[in-house]
Design an enzyme around this catalytic site. Structure first.
Site, PDB file in Angstrom:
ATOM      1  CB  ALA A 117      -5.608  -2.312  -0.590  1.00  0.00           C
ATOM      2  CG  ASN A 118      -0.332  -3.045   0.088  1.00  0.00           C
ATOM      3  OD1 ASN A 118      -0.153  -1.871   0.503  1.00  0.00           O
ATOM      4  ND2 ASN A 118      -0.083  -3.544  -1.142  1.00  0.00           N
TER       5      ASN A 118
END
Length: 422
Positions: free
Chosen positions: A228-229
């Site tokens: 993810a970020n």
């Protein structure tokens, strides 16, 4: 702007009064002198001393001051200026102006003036939307009062959100400069006029379906780990709220976030990029599509069905494959493409250069670019964005994400109403 230009600034009561101190400073920087009236309610939030220190002259407060009446007088005070500005313009001040009441220095000066008046409304959303306030606003606009704002966003009251936030100091300053130049200032909010002076009513996106993506995507490695970020979804969710406030029917496709669903918005929750694309395609057709989500570029080719364990085998190698490009997929549709497709570009270097390349490659109409290389942007409450089109680049100052959303929706509404080239 000529240094001889001046305004009479009437400061109402409300938490937004503190923003007026910054406005006074910016006015002075532009060579615009400001005399100030601080209402009794305004004194609950800021002091006459703080106002006078920034303005460079006495702050007026009392209608029946013998010294003031002998020296200046409320009539002379309201006429020895080029423009009257009310900020924050509370529901009470708006009601007094609409009905012609004059029981304090502020309302008396407003009734006695022969100059143009600009107001920046600020109040709770329910107060703003109340029929009485809307009737009063309609009367003021009929009387020729100029309006800037209000913006939409979170309120000082816990859990309250919607239209009613006072326009930011730079927005009010821009409206003041336009009014002093003899122009009709553009309304930053959704009541009155959009930039350019076109009358829109209160809902410039009424009848439009706006599709928005927000937040990150989570691409599973195994049942407990993912790629993810750091996207929080704050900007995308704020855009959805602003579009709803502008009268649009809004579908928000949201990745995993900790934010509540915006009021008045149809929200679809997804996890992965492939789920997001499927939800976006199922939500079509749309008039406007805004892709603010920070979609993971890659996913693991074969996610493990069970939690991966550390062991003698060493660190496992992850085979990555590209995720679908949601923005490009929708922008390049031959049938059912939204009339306006907006993408986001979060970059850590060469922000404008990369945004221009993305605009050309993706096939969208507008790229909203920002620099996320520093701290406080992803997950923070403020943003500095550049609007990149084939015509050029428009850079906005650092604003709260709610304000970025409000201005972006106003900008997109203008694009949607602009005549199409043959």
């Amino acid at each position: 702007m000529s240094a001889s230009r001046s305004i009479l600034l009437i400061i109402g009561g409300g938490i937004a009064a503190y923003k007026v101190l910054e406005l006074i400073r910016r006015l002075k920087d532009r060579g615009i002198a400001s005399r100030c009236i601080l209402t009794k309610a305004g004194e609950e939030f800021i002091t006459p001393l703080s106002v006078s220190s920034l303005a460079g002259e006495r702050c007026f407060t009392d209608l029946f001051s013998l010294t003031d009446e002998a020296d200046i007088g409320h009539i002379a005070l309201s006429r020895s200026t080029d423009l009257l500005v009310v900020a924050p313009a509370t529901a009470d001040l708006i009601a007094k102006m609409a009905t012609g009441l004059a029981n304090d220095l502020a309302s008396t000066a407003l009734l006695a003036t022969d100059k143009r008046v600009l107001i920046a409304p600020a109040m709770n959303p329910k107060m703003w939307e109340h029929p009485a306030t809307q009737r009063n606003m309609a009367q003021l606009e009929k009387d020729g009062v100029l309006v800037v704002g209000p913006n939409s966003g979170a309120m000082a009251e816990r859990g309250e959100s919607g239209p009613g936030r006072m326009a930011e100091p730079n927005e009010i300053l821009g409206a003041i400069e336009q009014a002093l130049a003899g122009e009709t200032p553009r309304a930053i909010g959704f009541l009155g006029r959009l930039p350019g002076g076109a009358a829109t009513g209160s809902k410039p996106l009424a009848g439009q379906h706006v599709l928005i993506t927000s937040g990150p995507t989570h691409e599973p490695i195994d049942p407990v780990r993912y790629i993810a970020n750091r996207s929080s979804g704050k900007q995308g969710h704020a855009i959805a709220a602003a579009a709803a406030a502008a009268g649009a029917s809004v579908t928000l496709v949201s990745g995993p976030v900790s934010l509540p669903d915006p009021a008045g918005v149809t929200t679809i929750h997804v996890e992965s990029a492939r789920e997001m694309l499927a939800a976006v395609e199922s939500a079509l057709p749309a008039d406007i599509a805004i892709f603010a989500a920070a979609v993971a570029d890659w996913r693991v080719a074969d996610a493990a069905p069970e939690k991966m364990k550390k062991g003698a085998g060493g660190t496992p190698a992850l085979s990555l494959v590209e995720n679908p490009d949601i923005l490009a997929t929708i922008a390049h549709r031959k049938a059912g493409r939204p009339a306006c497709v907006v993408g986001f570009a979060a970059e850590t270097e060469h922000v404008i250069e990369y945004a221009r390349a993305k605009l050309a490659k993706k096939g969208c109409d507008l790229i909203v670019a920002n620099d996320v290389g520093g701290t406080g942007v992803m997950g923070g409450d403020a943003n500095t964005v550049h609007l990149v089109t084939t015509e050029g680049v428009e850079t906005w100052p650092t604003l709260a994400k709610d304000e970025v959303a409000n201005r972006l929706i106003a900008h997109i509404a203008r694009l949607a109403q602009a005549p199409k080239a043959n």
